[in-house]
Design a protein around this motif. Structure first.
Motif, PDB file in Angstrom:
ATOM      1  N   PRO A 179       0.796  -1.230   0.000  1.00 38.64           N
ATOM      2  CA  PRO A 179       0.000   0.000   0.000  1.00 38.64           C
ATOM      3  C   PRO A 179       0.828   1.279   0.000  1.00 38.64           C
ATOM      4  CG  PRO A 179      -0.882  -1.580   1.563  1.00 38.64           C
ATOM      5  CD  PRO A 179       0.432  -2.132   1.103  1.00 38.64           C
ATOM      6  N   LEU A 180       2.060   1.232   0.502  1.00 40.26           N
ATOM      7  CA  LEU A 180       2.877   2.455   0.513  1.00 40.26           C
ATOM      8  C   LEU A 180       3.308   2.875  -0.890  1.00 40.26           C
ATOM      9  CD1 LEU A 180       5.148   2.073   3.671  1.00 40.26           C
ATOM     10  CD2 LEU A 180       3.205   3.607   3.345  1.00 40.26           C
ATOM     11  N   LEU A 181       3.067   2.046  -1.888  1.00 41.27           N
ATOM     12  CA  LEU A 181       3.306   2.469  -3.261  1.00 41.27           C
ATOM     13  C   LEU A 181       2.242   3.452  -3.743  1.00 41.27           C
ATOM     14  CD1 LEU A 181       5.381   0.132  -3.271  1.00 41.27           C
ATOM     15  CD2 LEU A 181       4.675  -0.359  -5.608  1.00 41.27           C
ATOM     16  N   TYR A 182       1.119   3.532  -3.012  1.00 36.93           N
ATOM     17  CA  TYR A 182       0.096   4.501  -3.399  1.00 36.93           C
ATOM     18  C   TYR A 182       0.664   5.904  -3.231  1.00 36.93           C
ATOM     19  CZ  TYR A 182      -4.449   6.799  -3.851  1.00 36.93           C
ATOM     20  OH  TYR A 182      -5.491   7.593  -4.281  1.00 36.93           O
ATOM     21  N   PRO A 183       0.704   6.710  -4.290  1.00 39.83           N
ATOM     22  CA  PRO A 183       1.417   7.995  -4.226  1.00 39.83           C
ATOM     23  C   PRO A 183       0.758   9.037  -3.317  1.00 39.83           C
ATOM     24  CG  PRO A 183       0.335   7.731  -6.353  1.00 39.83           C
ATOM     25  CD  PRO A 183       0.219   6.416  -5.651  1.00 39.83           C
TER      26      PRO A 183
END
Length: 419
Positions: A179-183
């Motif tokens: 989820p931390l790839l969500y900008p």
């Protein structure tokens, strides 16, 4: 001399390519020659374009050229956007595309009949765990593209779902990946914190992309808990399990402690593969106790390894029946005094709530419009009745109108086959 830097981004220079890094996790590669050629065609001048300290540097003082290049980059960004970690093409979903955010498993919102709503803003992963159930991460054999949902559009759909479900919701930020790839992850947490129907905000993460600044930002935004995927406390074994040679276990352990110190609760969530890492169970418990994990919720969430059809199923993993797994957990509880290890929904304040009504019945044949390519071979994504349908075994193209037989409706996730 013009030095250009766009909001929430910076540039990286390569021999023939200029890479725009946007919001940490998205990139777009521009041809240096094409940028210079575009300037030459527009302004009848020859300029040289380079990168210095994250800025795009152009050897001219013409401010019209600066505005032109900013427009040129933003205008071409959508077609060039890629996931920084998987290197796959990204489709950026916004309101103007008319893509429903219910019905598909990889992005959008998922209602499983409780007060918890899964919020999936993007796909992709920076790790390549050897047991991954969806074959995610770099060098995936099956996943061929990624999606990112615009935050305003995601929140618009969440607001509708929240009103349907009622107050006291847990918004769980997860993904088929990291989820931390969500900008827009910090902005998403902050917006959910302000939502009157949300009581708890939780997130799953492998922790690799965390740093002190991001932990502080997430804490200030209002994140309540992180379910942290740590699968071994041995650095070399951890690298093997995560499938990445430069996996830094010490960094992740430090970030676990930083989360707790920032007021974000932590649940350590190892996937247990018997014969591989089950002997580390007591070490996981000791680590959780040492850092102060589990202040409001359970400190550990041991998960039983399960092979999946489209997952990576390593030969070293020995699947164990759940009856045996739960017996192992009970023995661990008795030996260590750490309870609960057999987790139930009530441990997280989860309880049943009526589903958002299904849009389709299993076996029903519906007319649908194909609106997006799927993530794996032979899959397309169609829409009908303001819901998405994963169409499998399909050779349809985007824009086609097809008949689909609904073969799965579980939890409002719709799968269909062409008729």
């Amino acid at each position: 001399m013009i030095k250009l830097r766009l909001p929430n981004s910076y540039f990286e220079g390569h021999e023939d390519t200029i890479t725009l890094v946007w919001r940490r996790t998205l990139v777009a590669d521009f041809s240096k020659r094409e940028i210079e050629r575009a300037i030459r065609r527009k302004f009848r001048v020859s300029v040289e374009v380079n990168v210095e300290d994250g800025y795009l540097v152009i050897n001219t003082d013409n401010e019209d050229i600066e505005r032109f290049i900013a427009f040129y980059i933003q205008n071409n960004l959508g077609g060039l956007l890629k996931n920084r970690y998987t290197k796959r093409k990204v489709i950026y979903i916004h309101e103007g595309m008319g893509v429903p955010l219910l019905g598909y498993n990889a992005f959008g919102l998922i209602d499983r009949g409780t007060n918890l709503i899964q919020v999936r803003g993007s796909t992709g992963c920076n790790m390549r765990c050897i047991f991954c159930s969806v074959d995610e991460g770099p060098y995936s054999r099956t996943r061929k593209l990624d999606f990112v949902v615009d935050i305003d559009y995601l929140l618009k759909w969440f607001d509708w779902v929240a009103k349907e479900k009622g107050k006291g919701l847990e918004a769980h930020l997860d993904a088929q990946g990291e989820p931390l790839l969500y900008p827009f992850i910090v902005e998403l947490v902050q917006a959910l914190r302000e939502h009157p129907h949300v009581s708890v905000i939780s997130m799953q993460s492998n922790g690799v992309l965390l740093n002190d600044k991001l932990v502080e930002e997430l804490a200030e935004a209002g994140l309540d808990r992180v379910n942290l995927s740590i699968h071994s406390l041995d650095p070399e074994k951890a690298k093997m399990l995560m499938g990445i040679k430069d996996y830094d276990l010490n960094h992740v352990l430090e970030m676990a402690e930083a989360l707790v110190n920032a007021g974000i609760d932590v649940l350590i969530a190892p996937v247990i593969m018997f014969g591989v890492n089950d002997d580390e169970a007591e070490a996981f418990i000791e680590f959780a106790r040492r850092i102060g994990a589990g202040k409001r919720w359970p400190a550990l969430g041991f998960q039983n390894y399960i092979p999946y059809k489209f997952g990576r199923n390593p030969v070293i993993a020995k699947p164990v029946p759940f009856k045996e797994f739960y017996r192992w957990l009970r023995e661990l509880e008795e030996k260590t005094g750490m309870k609960p290890l057999i987790l139930k929904p009530h441990h997280f304040g989860m309880y049943p709530r009526p589903f958002i009504p299904l849009a389709f019945k299993r076996g029903e044949v519906v007319k649908a419009e194909v609106i997006l390519p799927g993530r794996i071979e032979g899959e397309m994504i169609a829409k009908a009745r303001n819901r998405l349908i994963q169409v499998i075994n399909s050779n349809a193209k985007v824009g086609d109108r097809i008949k689909v037989k609904i073969v799965r409706t579980r939890h409002g996730i719709y799968v269909g086959t062409p008729v």
